[in-house]
Design an enzyme around this catalytic site. Structure first.
Site, PDB file in Angstrom:
ATOM      1  N   LYS A  16      -6.934  -0.690 -16.250  1.00  0.00           N
ATOM      2  CA  LYS A  16      -6.416  -0.616 -17.627  1.00  0.00           C
ATOM      3  C   LYS A  16      -5.444  -1.762 -17.904  1.00  0.00           C
ATOM      4  O   LYS A  16      -4.913  -1.879 -19.009  1.00  0.00           O
ATOM      5  CB  LYS A  16      -5.690   0.719 -17.842  1.00  0.00           C
ATOM      6  CG  LYS A  16      -6.602   1.936 -17.755  1.00  0.00           C
ATOM      7  CD  LYS A  16      -5.796   3.209 -18.015  1.00  0.00           C
ATOM      8  CE  LYS A  16      -6.535   4.456 -17.602  1.00  0.00           C
ATOM      9  NZ  LYS A  16      -7.795   4.665 -18.322  1.00  0.00           N
ATOM     10  N   SER A  17      -5.173  -2.596 -16.899  1.00  0.00           N
ATOM     11  CA  SER A  17      -4.167  -3.650 -17.068  1.00  0.00           C
ATOM     12  C   SER A  17      -4.484  -4.609 -18.217  1.00  0.00           C
ATOM     13  O   SER A  17      -3.568  -4.992 -18.962  1.00  0.00           O
ATOM     14  CB  SER A  17      -3.971  -4.417 -15.757  1.00  0.00           C
ATOM     15  OG  SER A  17      -3.404  -3.559 -14.804  1.00  0.00           O
ATOM     16  N   LYS A  66      -3.157  -6.030  -1.846  1.00  0.00           N
ATOM     17  CA  LYS A  66      -1.700  -6.172  -1.961  1.00  0.00           C
ATOM     18  C   LYS A  66      -1.075  -6.766  -0.692  1.00  0.00           C
ATOM     19  O   LYS A  66      -0.084  -7.489  -0.769  1.00  0.00           O
ATOM     20  CB  LYS A  66      -1.044  -4.832  -2.309  1.00  0.00           C
ATOM     21  CG  LYS A  66      -1.393  -4.370  -3.730  1.00  0.00           C
ATOM     22  CD  LYS A  66      -0.680  -3.078  -4.090  1.00  0.00           C
ATOM     23  CE  LYS A  66      -1.143  -2.579  -5.449  1.00  0.00           C
ATOM     24  NZ  LYS A  66      -0.427  -1.383  -5.905  1.00  0.00           N
ATOM     25  N   ASP A 102       5.793  -1.931  -8.404  1.00  0.00           N
ATOM     26  CA  ASP A 102       5.341  -0.533  -8.395  1.00  0.00           C
ATOM     27  C   ASP A 102       6.519   0.449  -8.336  1.00  0.00           C
ATOM     28  O   ASP A 102       6.532   1.456  -9.051  1.00  0.00           O
ATOM     29  CB  ASP A 102       4.409  -0.274  -7.199  1.00  0.00           C
ATOM     30  CG  ASP A 102       2.998  -0.807  -7.443  1.00  0.00           C
ATOM     31  OD1 ASP A 102       2.592  -0.920  -8.618  1.00  0.00           O
ATOM     32  OD2 ASP A 102       2.303  -1.105  -6.449  1.00  0.00           O
ATOM     33  N   GLY A 130       0.572   2.330   1.611  1.00  0.00           N
ATOM     34  CA  GLY A 130       1.145   1.239   0.822  1.00  0.00           C
ATOM     35  C   GLY A 130       1.902   1.726  -0.406  1.00  0.00           C
ATOM     36  O   GLY A 130       2.974   1.197  -0.727  1.00  0.00           O
ATOM     37  N   MET A 213       0.919  10.119  -8.318  1.00  0.00           N
ATOM     38  CA  MET A 213       0.719   8.702  -8.692  1.00  0.00           C
ATOM     39  C   MET A 213      -0.684   8.443  -9.238  1.00  0.00           C
ATOM     40  O   MET A 213      -0.931   7.434  -9.896  1.00  0.00           O
ATOM     41  CB  MET A 213       0.958   7.800  -7.476  1.00  0.00           C
ATOM     42  CG  MET A 213       2.402   7.627  -7.142  1.00  0.00           C
ATOM     43  SD  MET A 213       2.529   6.217  -6.015  1.00  0.00           S
ATOM     44  CE  MET A 213       4.197   6.423  -5.479  1.00  0.00           C
TER      45      MET A 213
END
Ligand code: NDP
Length: 271
Positions: A16-17, A66, A102, A130, A213
């Site tokens: 969705k970024s 990441k 985050d 992570g 999350m």
């Protein structure tokens, strides 16, 4: 030509970024383009380098890159160092600057959007991967009364706790029985598989918030369990997603976006 940004991942089609950053750019009148960048699993560096060569100014980094983005960076923020992971890359001249937003995203969602203070609260963090690592430092900065990390593989929780500071407690799920928390954050990937971490009943204190999350899949098994077990409030990770994006936007553009209308829009689109 507008400045170019992208989210890099594999898969990335679901992200969705692009929608979030397009809204931020419209709202703050920033001239930028934001796209999805699918990287082959074994070609993160080549894909990121090619994007830079084409004039890319920054990347958001999602699964599974990441850790690679952390190693790719030649300058790291304190939060990226603590998380040992990078979700935001900024290309400035020859420099590759790695950051991790985050944790700030989670804390901003908890405190500003949901009105749930972390300061002085008994906090239980589920998972030692992570996502959990990335939020520990920002949670500690809020000065909770306790921060307990519970993980299926206890050893991993112990190692994670030791890498931060004394006083951060590691626990198995079974030894949580009889304890209560004001905030329980699910940072495991259990919800992805529609599974429930093996939480004992009774961990939600009066007024507790249960936070998953995970987002976008309706009520997760964790949130359903929390509801049945008496949690006073439930939240998914969509607010964290929007808040971490706003922090990245600030790093790139030096401008603060207003997250509330964007979160509202995403909730309407999802409904
Ligand atoms: P990792 O693979 O690094 O870690 C997974 C963790 O989940 C491990 O601690 C693992 O335990 C635990 N786990 C998996 N299945 C179960 C289960 N059935 N019961 C109990 N524990 C389980 O994943 P990440 O940390 O990278 O991601 C976790 C989640 O966080 C993802 O679902 C992702 O969607 C979400 N996330 C959301 C963000 C947002 O903006 N809203 C941002 C980042 C992540 P063990 O060690 O025992 O295997």
């Amino acid at each position: 030509m507008p400045d170019r940004y992208a989210v890099i991942g594999n898969p990335v089609a679901h992200s969705k970024s692009p929608q979030i950053h397009a809204e931020f750019a419209r709202q703050t009148q920033q001239d930028l383009a934001y796209e999805r960048l699918l990287s082959p699993a074994n070609a993160f560096i080549a894909t990121a380098n090619a994007f830079r060569t084409r004039g890319g100014r920054g990347l958001n980094v999602t699964l599974p890159f990441k850790g690679e983005a952390f190693r790719y960076s030649d300058r790291l923020s304190e939060s990226a160092r603590a998380a040992q992971a990078v979700n935001t890359l900024k290309f400035e001249g020859d420099a590759i600057i790695g950051d991790n937003t985050d944790g700030a995203g989670l804390v901003n969602d908890l405190v500003r959007n949901l009105g749930h203070a972390v300061a002085g609260a008994r906090v239980l963090l589920l998972g030692a991967g992570g996502a959990a690592r990335g939020v520990i430092r920002p949670l500690l900065e809020q000065q909770p009364a306790q921060l307990v990390i519970a993980n299926r593989t206890l050893d991993k929780a112990r190692r994670l706790a030791q890498s931060f500071r004394d006083g951060l407690e590691a626990s198995s799920y079974a030894t949580l029985a009889g304890r209560q928390f004001d905030l329980v954050v699910n940072a495991t990937s259990a919800s992805l598989a529609r599974e429930l971490p093996p939480l004992p009943r009774g961990v939600f204190a009066r007024g507790a918030l249960a936070y998953d999350m995970m987002y976008g899949t309706g009520e997760t098994p964790f949130l359903a369990f929390a509801r049945a077990d008496g949690a006073a409030a439930l939240a998914d990770g969509l607010g964290m997603l929007v808040e971490q994006a706003a922090e990245s936007f600030f790093i790139w553009r030096g401008v603060r976006a207003n997250t509330a209308p964007v979160l509202k829009l995403l909730r309407q689109t999802a409904a």
